[in-house]
Design an enzyme around this catalytic site. Structure first.
Site, mmCIF file in Angstrom:
data_model
loop_
_atom_site.group_PDB
_atom_site.id
_atom_site.type_symbol
_atom_site.label_atom_id
_atom_site.label_comp_id
_atom_site.label_asym_id
_atom_site.label_seq_id
_atom_site.Cartn_x
_atom_site.Cartn_y
_atom_site.Cartn_z
ATOM 1 N N GLY A 17 0.840 -1.190 0.000
ATOM 2 C CA GLY A 17 0.000 0.000 0.000
ATOM 3 C C GLY A 17 0.875 1.238 0.000
ATOM 4 O O GLY A 17 1.792 1.367 0.826
ATOM 5 N N ALA A 18 0.609 2.147 -0.938
ATOM 6 C CA ALA A 18 1.489 3.308 -1.116
ATOM 7 C C ALA A 18 1.648 4.130 0.158
ATOM 8 O O ALA A 18 2.755 4.578 0.499
ATOM 9 C CB ALA A 18 0.954 4.188 -2.243
ATOM 10 N N GLY A 19 0.557 4.360 0.871
ATOM 11 C CA GLY A 19 0.637 5.154 2.092
ATOM 12 C C GLY A 19 1.437 4.469 3.172
ATOM 13 O O GLY A 19 2.290 5.092 3.829
ATOM 14 N N CYS A 125 -8.259 -3.641 -5.447
ATOM 15 C CA CYS A 125 -7.034 -3.690 -4.657
ATOM 16 C C CYS A 125 -7.342 -3.377 -3.189
ATOM 17 O O CYS A 125 -8.486 -3.480 -2.741
ATOM 18 C CB CYS A 125 -5.949 -2.782 -5.221
ATOM 19 S SG CYS A 125 -4.293 -3.280 -4.640
ATOM 20 N N ASP A 194 -1.366 4.722 -6.674
ATOM 21 C CA ASP A 194 0.052 4.707 -6.317
ATOM 22 C C ASP A 194 0.756 5.930 -6.874
ATOM 23 O O ASP A 194 1.816 6.303 -6.383
ATOM 24 C CB ASP A 194 0.708 3.435 -6.848
ATOM 25 C CG ASP A 194 0.303 2.225 -6.040
ATOM 26 O OD1 ASP A 194 1.038 1.868 -5.109
ATOM 27 O OD2 ASP A 194 -0.769 1.653 -6.317
ATOM 28 N N LYS A 205 -3.001 -0.378 -9.082
ATOM 29 C CA LYS A 205 -2.846 -1.826 -9.232
ATOM 30 C C LYS A 205 -3.339 -2.305 -10.592
ATOM 31 O O LYS A 205 -4.326 -1.815 -11.122
ATOM 32 C CB LYS A 205 -3.620 -2.524 -8.115
ATOM 33 C CG LYS A 205 -3.503 -4.031 -8.100
ATOM 34 C CD LYS A 205 -2.057 -4.493 -7.977
ATOM 35 C CE LYS A 205 -1.376 -3.990 -6.729
ATOM 36 N NZ LYS A 205 0.034 -4.390 -6.652
ATOM 37 N N LYS A 230 1.052 11.485 -3.263
ATOM 38 C CA LYS A 230 1.066 10.482 -4.325
ATOM 39 C C LYS A 230 1.084 11.116 -5.716
ATOM 40 O O LYS A 230 1.114 10.409 -6.724
ATOM 41 C CB LYS A 230 -0.144 9.553 -4.185
ATOM 42 C CG LYS A 230 -0.071 8.668 -2.951
ATOM 43 C CD LYS A 230 -1.283 7.777 -2.831
ATOM 44 C CE LYS A 230 -1.206 6.915 -1.580
ATOM 45 N NZ LYS A 230 -2.410 6.079 -1.407
#
Length: 310
Positions: A17-19, A125, A194, A205, A230
Site C-alpha cells: 500500500g502506497a501510504g 485492490c 500509487d 494496481k 502520491k
C-alpha cells in the site's frame, strides 16, 4: 526494525500500500539515523543518502515513496551541523507520518459524502484511502453494499474483504474478470492510487484501467482517493513513471514455468488509467477533477516547471 528488514518487507510486499510504504520509509530513515555512530555531518549525510537510495529501489512505481523520502531528507541535505541534520530527520519523519494519517481521515470524510443510501460501490485492490471512504460512509449509517475484486496475482482483495467484513459492510467478492459483468449493478467505483501524473492520469494496481474503462462505458462515476504526496512532480517535464514488473513465480510456479519453454510470463504490478476515465480525485485538500492535478503539484508539493532546470 533495521533498514535491511524494511527493505526486505517492502520488496516482498509484506508491507504494501502506497501510504503504508511511505510512512514505513519515513520511520525507517528516522530509526536508521539513530544507528549512525559518527557525529560528523559529512559522514552522517552520506550514510543517510545511502539509506535513502536503498529504500528508493524497493518499489519503483509508487511515487509516495520518493516523495516521503525527499520530504524527510530535505532538511538533512540542507543542514549546517550534525545536530541540525539529526533533528531534521526526526522532525520531518514524525511530521510526515502524522500528516499522512490525518490525510486518510480527511479523505474519508470527503469521500463518504459521495456514497449514498442504496449505492453499490466497487473497489479494486487494497487501498487504505479508498476503504476509509467506504468505512466512514458506513459509520455514518448509510446503507449500501460493496463489490470487491480478488486482485490477482497477489490477492490483495482477500485483505479488503476481511476489512470490510470486520466493519460490518455487506460485500460481494468477485474475480477480477467479472468486473464488467457486474458493472451494470454498480453506482460508484472508488479506488486508490500509487501515483497521479500532472495531467491527472492514475497509476494503480494492475486491472484498474480495465475497470475504469468499464465504468466509463457504463457511465458509472470513477473516483480515485489519493493523498497529495502520491502526485508525481517529475511528470511535469514528461518523465514517465516506471511500471514495476514483479517475479513471474507470483503468476506461475517455477516447475510449470520451466516446462513451458515457449511461454514468456509477464507480471506488471500496475497500469495507467487515462484522465478521461477519471471523474474525480479526492485528496485531503479537497475533491478535484483530474485536470487540476498540476495545482496539487504546484501549490501543495511546491514544484514548478522551472525547478527542474536548477
Amino acid at each position: 526494525m533495521t533498514l535491511a528488514d524494511t527493505e526486505k518487507k517492502i520488496k516482498s510486499m509484506e508491507i504494501r500500500g502506497a501510504g503504508r510504504i511511505a510512512r514505513t520509509a519515513a520511520n525507517a530513515l528516522k530509526e536508521h539515523s539513530e544507528t549512525i555512530k559518527s557525529k560528523d555531518l559529512k559522514v552522517f549525510v552520506e550514510e543517510m543518502n545511502a539509506a535513502a537510495e536503498i529504500l528508493l529501489k524497493t518499489r519503483p512505481t509508487a511515487v509516495s515513496l520518493p516523495n516521503a523520502i525527499n520530504i524527510v531528507m530535505k532538511g538533512v541535505r540542507e543542514a549546517k551541523t550534525y545536530e541540525d541534520a539529526w533533528h531534521a530527520v526526526h522532525e520531518s519523519a514524525d511530521k510526515f507520518v502524522k500528516e499522512s494519517d490525518l490525510a486518510v481521515k480527511k479523505i474519508a470524510e470527503i469521500g463518504a459524502a459521495r456514497i449514498k443510501d442504496g449505492d453499490v460501490v466497487l473497489t479494486h485492490c487494497n487501498s487504505e484511502a479508498a476503504l476509509a471512504c467506504i468505512i466512514e460512509a458506513h459509520r455514518q449509517g448509510k446503507k449500501f453494499e460493496v463489490f470487491a475484486t480478488e486482485v490477482r496475482p497477489r490477492n490483495q482483495g482477500h485483505i479488503t474483504i476481511k476489512t470490510l467484513s470486520d466493519a460490518g459492510i455487506k460485500t460481494n467478492f468477485i474475480v477480477d474478470s467479472a468486473a464488467r459483468f457486474f458493472m451494470k449493478k454498480v453506482s460508484l467505483v472508488i479506488v486508490g492510487s500509487d501515483a497521479v501524473t500532472v495531467n491527472g492520469a492514475v497509476v494503480n494496481k494492475i486491472g484498474t484501467s480495465q475497470i475504469a474503462l468499464c465504468a466509463h462505458e457504463s457511465r458509472t462515476p470513477f473516483i480515485v482517493a489519493a493523498e497529495t504526496y502520491k502526485f508525481a512532480p517529475k511528470t511535469l517535464t514528461g518523465e514517465l513513471i516506471e511500471i514495476e514488473e514483479r517475479d513471474t513465480s507470483e503468476v506461475l510456479d517455477e516447475k510449470m514455468a520451466k516446462e513451458l519453454s515457449n511461454v514468456n510470463i509477464r507480471n506488471p504490478a500496475f497500469d495507467f488509467t487515462p484522465s478521461d476515465y477519471v471523474d474525480l480525485i479526492i485528496t485531503e485538500k479537497g475533491a478535484i477533477p483530474p485536470e487540476m492535478a498540476y495545482v496539487i503539484i504546484r501549490d501543495y508539493l511546491g514544484w514548478n516547471i522551472e525547478d527542474f532546470d536548477r
